[in-house]
Design a protein around this motif. Structure first.
Motif, PDB file in Angstrom:
ATOM      1  N   TYR A  73       0.829  -1.199   0.000  1.00 18.65           N
ATOM      2  CA  TYR A  73       0.000   0.000   0.000  1.00 18.65           C
ATOM      3  C   TYR A  73       0.868   1.254   0.000  1.00 18.65           C
ATOM      4  O   TYR A  73       0.528   2.265  -0.639  1.00 18.65           O
ATOM      5  N   GLY A  74       1.978   1.218   0.718  1.00 19.16           N
ATOM      6  CA  GLY A  74       2.889   2.349   0.715  1.00 19.16           C
ATOM      7  C   GLY A  74       3.526   2.551  -0.650  1.00 19.16           C
ATOM      8  O   GLY A  74       3.656   3.688  -1.124  1.00 19.16           O
ATOM      9  N   ALA A  85      -8.250  15.416  -2.084  1.00 19.75           N
ATOM     10  CA  ALA A  85      -7.268  14.626  -1.343  1.00 19.75           C
ATOM     11  C   ALA A  85      -7.702  13.174  -1.276  1.00 19.75           C
ATOM     12  O   ALA A  85      -8.900  12.860  -1.359  1.00 19.75           O
ATOM     13  N   GLN A  86      -6.723  12.298  -1.136  1.00 14.88           N
ATOM     14  CA  GLN A  86      -6.968  10.878  -0.909  1.00 14.88           C
ATOM     15  C   GLN A  86      -6.136  10.445   0.284  1.00 14.88           C
ATOM     16  O   GLN A  86      -5.018  10.921   0.478  1.00 14.88           O
ATOM     17  N   ARG A  87      -6.694   9.523   1.074  1.00  7.53           N
ATOM     18  CA  ARG A  87      -6.100   9.179   2.361  1.00  7.53           C
ATOM     19  C   ARG A  87      -5.683   7.703   2.392  1.00  7.53           C
ATOM     20  O   ARG A  87      -6.416   6.828   1.938  1.00  7.53           O
ATOM     21  N   LEU A  88      -4.502   7.470   2.923  1.00  5.69           N
ATOM     22  CA  LEU A  88      -4.016   6.114   3.194  1.00  5.69           C
ATOM     23  C   LEU A  88      -4.087   5.912   4.697  1.00  5.69           C
ATOM     24  O   LEU A  88      -3.401   6.609   5.458  1.00  5.69           O
ATOM     25  N   THR A  89      -4.911   4.968   5.138  1.00  8.06           N
ATOM     26  CA  THR A  89      -5.134   4.846   6.571  1.00  8.06           C
ATOM     27  C   THR A  89      -5.379   3.397   6.970  1.00  8.06           C
ATOM     28  O   THR A  89      -5.606   2.524   6.125  1.00  8.06           O
ATOM     29  N   ALA A  90      -5.324   3.171   8.270  1.00  7.40           N
ATOM     30  CA  ALA A  90      -5.562   1.859   8.872  1.00  7.40           C
ATOM     31  C   ALA A  90      -5.909   2.090  10.336  1.00  7.40           C
ATOM     32  O   ALA A  90      -5.666   3.173  10.873  1.00  7.40           O
ATOM     33  N   ILE A 150      -6.334  -2.015   5.885  1.00 13.15           N
ATOM     34  CA  ILE A 150      -5.687  -0.837   5.310  1.00 13.15           C
ATOM     35  C   ILE A 150      -6.499  -0.401   4.095  1.00 13.15           C
ATOM     36  O   ILE A 150      -6.893  -1.223   3.270  1.00 13.15           O
ATOM     37  N   THR A 151      -6.740   0.900   3.981  1.00  7.88           N
ATOM     38  CA  THR A 151      -7.461   1.402   2.818  1.00  7.88           C
ATOM     39  C   THR A 151      -6.682   2.520   2.154  1.00  7.88           C
ATOM     40  O   THR A 151      -6.071   3.360   2.810  1.00  7.88           O
ATOM     41  N   LEU A 152      -6.717   2.530   0.842  1.00  7.17           N
ATOM     42  CA  LEU A 152      -6.115   3.567   0.024  1.00  7.17           C
ATOM     43  C   LEU A 152      -7.259   4.279  -0.682  1.00  7.17           C
ATOM     44  O   LEU A 152      -7.878   3.718  -1.580  1.00  7.17           O
ATOM     45  N   ALA A 153      -7.565   5.475  -0.230  1.00  9.04           N
ATOM     46  CA  ALA A 153      -8.722   6.218  -0.740  1.00  9.04           C
ATOM     47  C   ALA A 153      -9.986   5.376  -0.646  1.00  9.04           C
ATOM     48  O   ALA A 153     -10.809   5.341  -1.564  1.00  9.04           O
ATOM     49  N   SER A 203     -10.414  -3.067  -4.863  1.00  7.57           N
ATOM     50  CA  SER A 203     -11.796  -3.396  -4.511  1.00  7.57           C
ATOM     51  C   SER A 203     -12.378  -2.287  -3.644  1.00  7.57           C
ATOM     52  O   SER A 203     -11.694  -1.721  -2.782  1.00  7.57           O
ATOM     53  N   GLY A 204     -13.646  -1.986  -3.855  1.00  8.66           N
ATOM     54  CA  GLY A 204     -14.313  -0.988  -3.037  1.00  8.66           C
ATOM     55  C   GLY A 204     -14.551   0.308  -3.784  1.00  8.66           C
ATOM     56  O   GLY A 204     -14.134   0.488  -4.934  1.00  8.66           O
ATOM     57  N   THR A 205     -15.242   1.221  -3.135  1.00  4.57           N
ATOM     58  CA  THR A 205     -15.570   2.519  -3.717  1.00  4.57           C
ATOM     59  C   THR A 205     -14.521   3.552  -3.335  1.00  4.57           C
ATOM     60  O   THR A 205     -14.196   3.714  -2.160  1.00  4.57           O
ATOM     61  N   GLN A 206     -14.005   4.228  -4.319  1.00  9.54           N
ATOM     62  CA  GLN A 206     -12.980   5.225  -4.061  1.00  9.54           C
ATOM     63  C   GLN A 206     -13.559   6.413  -3.292  1.00  9.54           C
ATOM     64  O   GLN A 206     -14.651   6.892  -3.599  1.00  9.54           O
ATOM     65  N   VAL A 207     -12.824   6.869  -2.293  1.00 11.45           N
ATOM     66  CA  VAL A 207     -13.224   8.024  -1.494  1.00 11.45           C
ATOM     67  C   VAL A 207     -12.279   9.179  -1.804  1.00 11.45           C
ATOM     68  O   VAL A 207     -11.076   9.105  -1.536  1.00 11.45           O
ATOM     69  N   VAL A 208     -12.836  10.231  -2.383  1.00 14.54           N
ATOM     70  CA  VAL A 208     -12.067  11.438  -2.689  1.00 14.54           C
ATOM     71  C   VAL A 208     -12.603  12.565  -1.818  1.00 14.54           C
ATOM     72  O   VAL A 208     -13.799  12.851  -1.820  1.00 14.54           O
ATOM     73  N   GLU A 209     -11.716  13.204  -1.075  1.00 13.95           N
ATOM     74  CA  GLU A 209     -12.098  14.276  -0.163  1.00 13.95           C
ATOM     75  C   GLU A 209     -11.924  15.638  -0.840  1.00 13.95           C
ATOM     76  O   GLU A 209     -10.933  15.865  -1.531  1.00 13.95           O
TER      77      GLU A 209
END
Length: 455
Positions: free
Chosen positions: A317-318, A390-395, A410-413, A424-430
């Motif tokens: 992910y990094g 912005a897009q966020r990398l978080t856990a 862990i999620t990437l956006a 997989s999943g829906t992209q989250v854009v802030e």
């Protein structure tokens, strides 16, 4: 502000020599490499080598890519043979490939025969290493001349001869010199003055580097690994090595690196290691390293691997987030923070110097207990006519790991990588609010945010 060019193939992988054919059989290898290529516009480079390259003997009649026997699938073989199809597999990789060949066994004719086959079979051949971490050759190694001790001077004489012979045999300067783990005693800057007759035969120099060790039960520490000030201090050693190579007119790479030696230990598959990869890689760039090859070892026993059987691990992910940050249009990078605390800020710039994106990493350690702190970072001089996102990398925590065959925490956006390395999943854009050319963004402890300030 200090800008430095970023190689389009900055992030690569190093595949342990004996394990390489196995990686080509993993269903997710092609997709994981393709993801990085899509984000950067260039296939990630691959180095095939490691400890077992110095245990390998080429056999032109061997039908298998590699032949060896192990009693335990988590262990590496003590000896192996490999055939022409080894190089056929390597030729099918999409990016540049560096091949590590055997020097320790002192069978130069065998190594040169393998090199000839590599040149013949691989249009993507980038460089050839002769030996791996020679400072660790045991006292009984055949390469050590009779009656002599093994030292940087003795090794330099060996490297000079072998690189000259390699060039004379294959007709091109394709050698990668040094390949040391322990500078400055064993290092590129120490080696170059000792091999004046081989400089023209060498294409590049490389070092190996691991901030921590998991060998022999040694303890590792994730908080120390992801520390921004610690990363700055550790990577400063690369400047002397890279400068020596560049002054000789050669490239300088970290041909093998990762979080901790001997497979990585408990810190390596974590989300914190993903944060480390981003900061570590860009600090390496700022100190003159052109490319980094993150090592992937024994498939069944590899804590620091980016992917494996039925899993895409946290560190990947990094690598993906950093690749997205630099993108296909990122030309140079600058560190925008003070380097004195846990807030990491890098600016990504176009070839014409326009700011494109800002990568923010909050390296403050959060282990999942107590209150999670955060930092607010001000951004200024933003053109108000440009929508900022912005897009966020978080856990949940720096210690979060991906379960084998399971869903990643862990999620990437907002998205995850499946075991097949597909998204997989829906992209989250802030959306980022910009007022009078300024904005504030918040990043939690052990989290990263990528701000897009230009479409």
């Amino acid at each position: 502000m200090y800008y430095i060019y970023v190689d389009p193939a900055l992030l690569g992988v190093s595949l342990e020599f004996f394990a390489f054919p196995g990686y080509t059989q993993l269903s997710n290898t092609v997709q994981c490499l393709a993801n990085i290529q899509s984000l950067r516009g260039t296939p990630p480079p691959v180095r095939i080598g490691g400890t077992t390259q110095d245990r390998a003997t080429y056999n032109a009649s061997e039908p298998l890519p590699a032949r060896f026997t192990v009693s335990d699938p988590t262990q590496a073989p003590t000896t192996l043979t490999y055939g022409p199809s080894f190089f056929t597999l390597a030729s099918q990789l999409p990016g540049n490939v560096t091949i590590g060949l055997n020097r320790q066994l002192n069978n130069e004719a065998n190594t040169l025969s393998a090199a000839q086959q590599a040149v013949s079979a691989m249009p993507n051949l980038f460089a050839i290493e002769l030996g791996n971490e020679p400072e660790f050759y045991a006292s009984g190694s055949p390469i050590i001349p009779a009656g002599q001790s093994w030292s940087p001077t003795t090794d330099a004489a060996s490297q000079q001869k072998w690189h000259q012979d390699l060039r004379n045999t294959i007709g091109k300067s394709i050698g990668q010199g040094a390949v040391y783990l322990q500078p400055p005693t064993w290092g590129t800057a120490e080696l170059i003055p000792k091999i004046p007759n081989a400089i023209s035969s060498i294409f590049s120099f490389s070092g190996h580097s691991y901030p921590q060790s998991a060998c022999g039960g040694a303890s590792t520490n994730l908080q120390t690994l992801q520390s921004h000030t610690g990363i700055i201090s550790y990577t400063s050693q690369y400047k002397v090595e890279a400068t020596a190579a560049h002054n000789a007119g050669k490239h300088y790479f970290l041909a093998e690196t990762n979080s901790a030696t001997c497979g990585g230990g408990g810190i390596s598959p974590t989300f914190g290691a993903a944060l480390w990869i981003m900061d570590y890689s860009l600090q390496a760039v700022l100190n003159g390293v052109e490319r980094l090859y993150f090592h992937q070892g024994t498939i069944a026993n590899c804590a620091y691997c980016w992917w494996g059987q039925n899993i895409v691990d946290g560190p990947y992910y990094g690598a993906a987030f950093l690749s997205q940050a630099i993108g296909t249009d990122g030309h140079s990078v600058a560190m925008l923070d003070s380097g004195t605390d846990s807030t990491v800020i890098y600016g990504i710039f176009s070839s014409s110097g326009l700011p494109l994106r800002v990568l923010i990493i909050n390296t403050a350690f959060f282990n999942g207990t107590g209150t999670r702190s955060s930092v607010t970072v001000p951004l200024t001089n933003i053109q108000n006519t440009i929508p900022v996102t912005a897009q966020r990398l978080t856990a949940p925590a720096a210690t979060s790991v991906v379960p084998t065959g399971g869903t990643s925490p862990i999620t990437l956006a907002g998205r995850t990588f499946t075991p097949a390395c597909t998204s997989s999943g829906t992209q989250v854009v802030e959306n980022v609010s910009v007022i009078s050319g300024s904005a504030n963004v918040t990043v939690a402890a052990s989290e990263a945010l990528l701000v897009f300030i230009r479409p």
